[in-house]
Design an enzyme around this catalytic site. Structure first.
Site, PDB file in Angstrom:
ATOM      1  N   GLU A 255       0.859  -1.451  -0.280  1.00 15.53           N
ATOM      2  CA  GLU A 255       0.073  -0.112   0.301  1.00 15.53           C
ATOM      3  C   GLU A 255       0.632   1.285  -0.223  1.00 15.53           C
ATOM      4  OE1 GLU A 255      -3.170   0.216   3.611  1.00 15.53           O
ATOM      5  OE2 GLU A 255      -4.333  -1.416   2.141  1.00 15.53           O
TER       6      GLU A 255
ATOM      7  N   GLU B 173      -6.029  -8.410   0.960  1.00  9.13           N
ATOM      8  CA  GLU B 173      -6.162  -7.887   1.560  1.00  9.13           C
ATOM      9  C   GLU B 173      -7.748  -7.265   2.138  1.00  9.13           C
ATOM     10  OE1 GLU B 173      -4.712  -4.952   4.524  1.00  9.13           O
ATOM     11  OE2 GLU B 173      -2.545  -5.756   4.164  1.00  9.13           O
TER      12      GLU B 173
HETATM   13  C1  NOJ Z   1      -4.717  -1.815   4.745  1.00 10.27           C
HETATM   14  C2  NOJ Z   1      -3.275  -1.694   5.799  1.00 10.27           C
HETATM   15  O1  NOJ Z   1      -2.236  -2.621   4.848  1.00 10.27           O
HETATM   16  C3  NOJ Z   1      -3.281  -2.896   7.202  1.00 10.27           C
HETATM   17  O2  NOJ Z   1      -2.324  -2.667   7.543  1.00 10.27           O
HETATM   18  C4  NOJ Z   1      -4.361  -2.471   8.097  1.00 10.27           C
HETATM   19  O3  NOJ Z   1      -5.249  -2.524   8.984  1.00 10.27           O
HETATM   20  C5  NOJ Z   1      -5.451  -2.436   6.554  1.00 10.27           C
HETATM   21  N1  NOJ Z   1      -5.491  -1.862   6.085  1.00 10.27           N
HETATM   22  C6  NOJ Z   1      -7.076  -2.201   7.596  1.00 10.27           C
HETATM   23  O4  NOJ Z   1      -6.568  -0.351   8.376  1.00 10.27           O
END
Ligand code: NOJ
Length: 491
Positions: A210, A397
């Protein structure tokens, strides 16, 4: 009323159902033993996935490990940031988090119990190189080697992320972190080293997680570590150094890893979701997706910065060479997409597309930013396949925060998370059914963990973590997900 069922016996049955405690399953029975509640009648499996589809869970080092000062680990920018008063919810830190550093065997057992076949974890750079560069710390590597062994023994395929935001503090002090391309080079060395050491068992590496989260929140708004608010030119250069780091790492991993190792990145790119499905809005969403990701995924996939981006930034545009662009766009084998909130896009005569800001009534989860847009998952998969021809996609994710509470019977009934996941999975199914090459899915997250600036205030796990005892309690969503995996279908 049928002749076989007299008024009397009908009344008796109704009465029994209404008042007979034993005839009525308790809430817990209904929730945690769904097939028993179905009285043996098989449920047809709608939304069945292909046999080779892979299901798993994701976590990240700083969010779950704890053991911040153990095993020769150096400090990261998140240690410094979370220890600075006022930066995180109630000044909470990742010092202990889920204590996965010590409880990792238990956590792999949870994955095995779910039936997961893949697990996405991240390596903490300062465990391997406490100073960011130099001599590797054997104890750090040993931890990940044991973790990977545990997964392999459980029949779980490890997917490794190399940078999930915990930059060694030493590199922040020395170079201003990602503001310098010295950090990009250091990252490639670290990535190559880890791939060399672990690729006998780890077949998938993601370089960076990200871009926009750690750059825009860390260097523009300052709500994430390292908490800076750079001016536009410096910010764009920082973005450039980060994508350059990705490209250099792809090359280093290819040079050092065993043949056949797959490499890519995990990106929460802004995927334009058409306001509705007409040709003009779909076309707008494709253009929007390219433009909105110009400094990150678009340059990685296309090997050049879009004209719109360079013009828009003007004198603040990043400085780069043709060689940089080649490195940045080094071919990848696999793309991880992190999918949460949708960005709606419509056709626009002047600019080709326009982003439609959500009305305040838009439904959302416990995190205020987490708007619920299940169809966004379909569009994310479709866009990366159609726009950039990606042939191997994983949802690295997807998940949500919920105001989880333990009910008096000891269970956590996160029906909103089940609703969220079910609807996103239905849209994932649509993407797969239409032939877009999504090969696996990781729920975020296996268990509640340190949610960055929101720390322990927001829970994303399908396992509830009691931070006082470190006990993991399966939520309703864990039962749901186990059943999805068991049937290889949305339930
Ligand atoms: C994306 C991130 O990669 C992760 O670390 C985070 O906890 C989640 N989103 C939820 O916000």
């Amino acid at each position: 009323m049928s002749t076989n069922l007299s008024r009397r016996s009908f009344g008796k049955r109704i009465g029994a159902a209404a008042i007979g405690a034993s005839a009525i399953p308790t809430a817990a029975e209904l929730a945690f033993a769904p097939h028993a509640a179905g009285q043996g009648q098989p449920q047809p499996d709608f939304y069945k996935f292909p046999d080779n589809f892979r299901w798993g869970c994701a976590t990240a080092a700083y969010q779950v490990e704890g053991g911040a000062k153990e095993g020769g680990r150096g400090p990261s920018i998140w240690d410094s940031f979370s220890h600075t008063p006022g930066k995180t919810y109630k000044n909470e830190t990742g010092d202990v988090a889920d204590d996965d550093y010590h409880l990792y065997k238990e956590d792999i057992a949870l994955l095995k119990g779910l039936g997961a076949k893949i697990y996405r974890f991240s390596v903490s750079w300062p465990r391997i190189f406490p100073e960011g560069t130099g001599k590797p710390n054997p104890q750090g590597l040993d931890f990940y080697s044991r973790l990977v062994d545990e997964m392999v023994a459980a029949g779980i395929d490890p997917f490794c992320t190399l940078f999930h935001w915990d930059l060694p503090q030493a590199l922040q002090d020395k170079y201003g972190g990602w503001q310098s391309r010295e950090t990009s080079k250091a990252f490639a060395d670290y990535a190559g080293y880890v791939a060399e050491q672990l690729s006998d068992r780890v077949k998938h590496f993601f370089t960076i997680n990200e871009f926009s989260s750690f750059i825009d929140l860390g260097y523009r708004t300052g709500v994430f570590a390292p908490g800076l608010q750079l001016a536009p030119a410096a910010l764009n250069q920082t973005r450039h150094n980060a994508v350059l780091a990705h490209g250099l790492a792809v090359q280093a991993i290819r040079a050092k890893a065993r043949p056949g190792t797959k490499v890519g990145l995990a990106e929460n790119f802004i995927s334009g979701t058409p306001v509705f499905n007409t040709e003009e809005h779909i076309k707008a969403s494709e253009l929007g997706t390219r433009v909105l990701n110009a400094p990150y995924l678009t340059v990685i996939m296309e090997g050049k910065y879009m004209e719109q981006y360079l013009e828009h930034e003007g004198a603040n545009a990043p400085k780069f060479t043709a060689e940089d662009l080649k490195v940045i766009s080094s071919p990848i084998d696999v793309l991880g997409i992190n999918v949460y909130n949708p960005t709606y896009v419509r056709a626009d005569e002047k600019h080709g597309f326009a982003v439609v800001p959500p009305p305040s009534s838009f439904p959302r989860m416990a995190s205020p930013w987490l708007l619920i847009g299940p169809e966004g998952l379909y569009w994310a998969a479709r866009h990366v396949a159609q726009i950039w021809g990606i042939k191997d996609i994983y949802v690295t994710e997807n998940g949500c925060s919920s105001a989880d509470v333990i009910a008096p019977d000891g269970h956590v009934y996160d029906t909103d998370r089940v609703m969220f996941l079910r609807n996103y999975l239905i849209n994932l199914h649509r993407a797969v059914a239409e032939g877009f090459p999504v090969h696996g899915y990781f729920v975020w997250s296996l268990m509640d963990n340190f949610e960055w600036a929101d720390a322990y205030n927001l829970r994303f796990g399908i396992y509830y973590v009691d931070y006082k005892t470190e006990k993991r309690i399966p939520k309703l969503s864990a039962s749901f997900y186990r059943e999805v995996i068991r049937r290889n279908a949305v339930v």
